[in-house]
Design a protein around this motif. Structure first.
Motif, PDB file in Angstrom:
ATOM      1  N   TYR A 248       0.837  -1.199   0.000  1.00  0.00           N
ATOM      2  CA  TYR A 248       0.000   0.000   0.000  1.00  0.00           C
ATOM      3  C   TYR A 248       0.868   1.245   0.000  1.00  0.00           C
ATOM      4  O   TYR A 248       2.067   1.198   0.263  1.00  0.00           O
ATOM      5  CB  TYR A 248      -0.912   0.030   1.222  1.00  0.00           C
ATOM      6  CG  TYR A 248      -0.166   0.165   2.524  1.00  0.00           C
ATOM      7  CD1 TYR A 248       0.107   1.417   3.060  1.00  0.00           C
ATOM      8  CD2 TYR A 248       0.293  -0.953   3.212  1.00  0.00           C
ATOM      9  CE1 TYR A 248       0.819   1.552   4.236  1.00  0.00           C
ATOM     10  CE2 TYR A 248       1.001  -0.822   4.389  1.00  0.00           C
ATOM     11  CZ  TYR A 248       1.255   0.430   4.893  1.00  0.00           C
ATOM     12  OH  TYR A 248       1.964   0.563   6.054  1.00  0.00           O
ATOM     13  N   ARG A 249       0.231   2.367  -0.312  1.00  0.00           N
ATOM     14  CA  ARG A 249       0.833   3.684  -0.174  1.00  0.00           C
ATOM     15  C   ARG A 249      -0.136   4.518   0.644  1.00  0.00           C
ATOM     16  O   ARG A 249      -1.348   4.399   0.483  1.00  0.00           O
ATOM     17  CB  ARG A 249       1.075   4.329  -1.537  1.00  0.00           C
ATOM     18  CG  ARG A 249       2.170   3.608  -2.328  1.00  0.00           C
ATOM     19  CD  ARG A 249       2.322   4.193  -3.686  1.00  0.00           C
ATOM     20  NE  ARG A 249       1.088   3.909  -4.427  1.00  0.00           N
ATOM     21  CZ  ARG A 249       0.915   4.169  -5.700  1.00  0.00           C
ATOM     22  NH1 ARG A 249       1.850   4.756  -6.391  1.00  0.00           N
ATOM     23  NH2 ARG A 249      -0.204   3.879  -6.304  1.00  0.00           N
ATOM     24  N   ALA A 250       0.371   5.367   1.504  1.00  0.00           N
ATOM     25  CA  ALA A 250      -0.485   6.191   2.365  1.00  0.00           C
ATOM     26  C   ALA A 250      -0.169   7.667   2.121  1.00  0.00           C
ATOM     27  O   ALA A 250       0.982   8.083   2.208  1.00  0.00           O
ATOM     28  CB  ALA A 250      -0.269   5.838   3.832  1.00  0.00           C
ATOM     29  N   TYR A 251      -1.214   8.428   1.820  1.00  0.00           N
ATOM     30  CA  TYR A 251      -1.084   9.854   1.540  1.00  0.00           C
ATOM     31  C   TYR A 251      -1.786  10.645   2.631  1.00  0.00           C
ATOM     32  O   TYR A 251      -2.806  10.216   3.161  1.00  0.00           O
ATOM     33  CB  TYR A 251      -1.698  10.183   0.181  1.00  0.00           C
ATOM     34  CG  TYR A 251      -1.018   9.459  -0.944  1.00  0.00           C
ATOM     35  CD1 TYR A 251       0.071  10.020  -1.592  1.00  0.00           C
ATOM     36  CD2 TYR A 251      -1.443   8.192  -1.334  1.00  0.00           C
ATOM     37  CE1 TYR A 251       0.717   9.346  -2.610  1.00  0.00           C
ATOM     38  CE2 TYR A 251      -0.802   7.509  -2.349  1.00  0.00           C
ATOM     39  CZ  TYR A 251       0.274   8.091  -2.982  1.00  0.00           C
ATOM     40  OH  TYR A 251       0.925   7.418  -3.982  1.00  0.00           O
ATOM     41  N   VAL A 252      -1.247  11.818   2.929  1.00  0.00           N
ATOM     42  CA  VAL A 252      -1.784  12.657   3.991  1.00  0.00           C
ATOM     43  C   VAL A 252      -2.002  14.059   3.447  1.00  0.00           C
ATOM     44  O   VAL A 252      -1.123  14.609   2.772  1.00  0.00           O
ATOM     45  CB  VAL A 252      -0.800  12.718   5.190  1.00  0.00           C
ATOM     46  CG1 VAL A 252      -1.326  13.627   6.278  1.00  0.00           C
ATOM     47  CG2 VAL A 252      -0.513  11.337   5.720  1.00  0.00           C
ATOM     48  N   HIS A 253      -3.165  14.624   3.745  1.00  0.00           N
ATOM     49  CA  HIS A 253      -3.413  16.029   3.437  1.00  0.00           C
ATOM     50  C   HIS A 253      -3.288  16.786   4.743  1.00  0.00           C
ATOM     51  O   HIS A 253      -4.069  16.587   5.663  1.00  0.00           O
ATOM     52  CB  HIS A 253      -4.809  16.239   2.843  1.00  0.00           C
ATOM     53  CG  HIS A 253      -5.085  17.669   2.535  1.00  0.00           C
ATOM     54  ND1 HIS A 253      -5.680  18.516   3.438  1.00  0.00           N
ATOM     55  CD2 HIS A 253      -4.823  18.402   1.439  1.00  0.00           C
ATOM     56  CE1 HIS A 253      -5.773  19.710   2.896  1.00  0.00           C
ATOM     57  NE2 HIS A 253      -5.265  19.672   1.682  1.00  0.00           N
ATOM     58  N   CYS A 254      -2.277  17.639   4.840  1.00  0.00           N
ATOM     59  CA  CYS A 254      -2.017  18.413   6.055  1.00  0.00           C
ATOM     60  C   CYS A 254      -2.562  19.822   5.899  1.00  0.00           C
ATOM     61  O   CYS A 254      -2.288  20.483   4.897  1.00  0.00           O
ATOM     62  CB  CYS A 254      -0.524  18.491   6.333  1.00  0.00           C
ATOM     63  SG  CYS A 254       0.232  16.921   6.780  1.00  0.00           S
ATOM     64  N   LYS A 255      -3.292  20.269   6.890  1.00  0.00           N
ATOM     65  CA  LYS A 255      -3.769  21.649   6.887  1.00  0.00           C
ATOM     66  C   LYS A 255      -2.741  22.575   7.526  1.00  0.00           C
ATOM     67  O   LYS A 255      -2.648  23.737   7.180  1.00  0.00           O
ATOM     68  CB  LYS A 255      -5.101  21.724   7.633  1.00  0.00           C
ATOM     69  CG  LYS A 255      -5.770  23.074   7.532  1.00  0.00           C
ATOM     70  CD  LYS A 255      -7.190  23.036   8.020  1.00  0.00           C
ATOM     71  CE  LYS A 255      -7.850  24.385   7.826  1.00  0.00           C
ATOM     72  NZ  LYS A 255      -9.258  24.354   8.130  1.00  0.00           N
TER      73      LYS A 255
END
Length: 122
Positions: free
Chosen positions: A5-12
Motif C-alpha cells: 500500500y501507499r499512504a497519503y496525507v493532506h495536512c492543513k
C-alpha cells in the motif's frame, strides 16, 4: 507490509507536515478545506496525487480509503486490507436520482451532484 500500500496525507498545518516528514506517509500539496463545508477538495487532492504516483499506470486492484485524524480503528489494518483486496471493483452506495442535487448551468443544461453515502461497511 509497505509494498502492499501507499499512504497519503493532506495536512492543513505545517506541524502536520513536520510530523510526517521522514515517514512512509506522503504529504500532498495542501488545498483549502473547511470543516463541514468542503472536505471534498482535500479528498480530491489525495486522489489526484495517488493516481499520478508510481508507474503512472492504473491498477484494477487499486482501492482508496479515506481515514480522518480522529478515526479510531475497530479492526486491524491486515483485516481491512484483506477485505478490500479480496474483491475486485468498487463499492459505492448511490442514492436514487430523485435525491440528487441539480441546478441550471449557464449553458442551458443542468449540473447534477450525485448523492452518495461515503461510509460503507460490511
Amino acid at each position: 507490509h509497505p509494498h502492499q500500500y501507499r499512504a497519503y496525507v493532506h495536512c492543513k498545518f505545517e506541524s502536520c507536515m513536520q510530523q510526517v516528514a521522514g515517514t512512509a506517509l506522503v504529504a500532498v500539496p495542501t488545498v483549502p478545506s473547511y470543516y463541514c463545508t468542503d472536505l471534498v477538495s482535500p479528498m480530491n487532492q489525495l486522489l489526484n496525487v495517488a493516481l499520478q504516483d508510481g508507474d503512472g499506470l492504473p491498477n484494477e486492484a487499486d482501492k482508496f480509503a479515506f481515514i480522518s485524524d480522529s478515526t479510531l480503528p475497530a479492526k486491524p489494518f491486515s483485516f481491512v486490507y484483506g477485505v478490500l483486496a479480496a474483491r475486485h471493483g468498487s463499492d459505492f452506495c448511490v442514492f436514487p436520482s430523485n435525491e440528487w442535487a441539480d441546478v441550471p448551468n449557464s449553458n442551458g443544461g443542468i449540473d447534477v451532484a450525485v448523492k452518495y453515502h461515503q461510509w460503507i461497511t460490511r
